[in-house]
Design an enzyme around this catalytic site. Sequence first.
Site, mmCIF file in Angstrom:
data_model
loop_
_atom_site.group_PDB
_atom_site.id
_atom_site.type_symbol
_atom_site.label_atom_id
_atom_site.label_comp_id
_atom_site.label_asym_id
_atom_site.label_seq_id
_atom_site.Cartn_x
_atom_site.Cartn_y
_atom_site.Cartn_z
ATOM 1 C CB SER A 135 -0.852 -0.001 1.281
ATOM 2 O OG SER A 135 -1.451 1.260 1.479
ATOM 3 C CE1 TYR A 148 -3.968 -2.195 5.440
ATOM 4 C CE2 TYR A 148 -3.358 0.076 4.906
ATOM 5 C CZ TYR A 148 -3.758 -1.198 4.504
ATOM 6 O OH TYR A 148 -3.927 -1.457 3.158
#
Length: 257
Positions: A135, A148
């Site tokens: 990501s 995350y």
Amino acid sequence: MNIAIITGASSGMGSEFARQIAQKCLGLDEIWLVARRSRPMEELAENLSIATRIFAMDLTNPGSYESLRTALQEHNPRVRILVGCAGYGKVGAFTASSEADLLGMIDLNCKALTKITYLILPYMPKRSYLIQLASSAAFLPQPGFDVYAASKSYVLSFTRALREELRHRQIHVTAVCPGPVDTPFFDIAEENGEAFFFKKIFMASKEKVVRKALRDAFHGKDLSVYGIPMKIMHIGCKLLPQKWILYCYEAFMKIRS
Ligand SMILES: NC(=O)c1ccc[n+]([C@@H]2O[C@H](COP(=O)([O-])OP(=O)(O)OC[C@H]3O[C@@H](n4cnc5c(N)ncnc54)[C@H](OP(=O)(O)O)[C@@H]3O)[C@@H](O)[C@H]2O)c1
């Protein structure tokens, strides 16, 4: 038998990878779909022009790998493409988040991704492709999305190192680092009532992100970053000290609230 294996195939980018890989055909005999929910994978399979096999399994549960392990041993397939899409994130300050949510992200995004890669790599021949979903959150620590972002830094670092290790086996390895993508990801990410501020400004379509990811992987690129804003962020994070960026980010968030 030549196959592709896609984790996180019941939704979002995983389903889209299955669609686009099936369309390209690529000499594959089957696509193996992996996620917990079988119903959306069955619906997806009905619309694919290639044979599929469905593995409804919780990747965070070591006991649930048996059916996949057995199928690999039984069929001894050549895994031409492995896409690691299973993952989730929960927005929220560290101390306000539940321990289960925080550790769950590490279990799925890091441990399960590592475990499935380890399990499947022996079946990957020369000129195969390993595509891991990291990501743009991997580029920089993210207050309010701490664990995350850290888990995706793990994916990015792991994937880049593996790329070098697997070079002599001619296995092409690509880390995909998109910004916000329009998938059900945010239904889970914002479940605790905290919204991800930059979502609306930078949201990209899953079709475009996946198309670029496949193109980049097939061109042997190490990294796939979709869109100009995320490319600028990537370069900015390399050039500027992280503490400056984080200071500006915190100042901006304070002004906004
Ligand atoms: N959307 C974004 O903005 C964005 C941006 C950058 C990176 N990413 C990353 O891209 C990947 C795909 O995300 P997405 O946007 O496509 O989200 P998504 O639509 O929510 O898909 C997540 C997939 O992971 C599967 N999954 C979740 N927990 C699992 C478990 N315990 N065992 C097995 N499978 C599990 C889900 O299936 P089941 O629920 O059926 O198990 C689903 O198929 C993730 O790694 C995510 O972190 C997303």
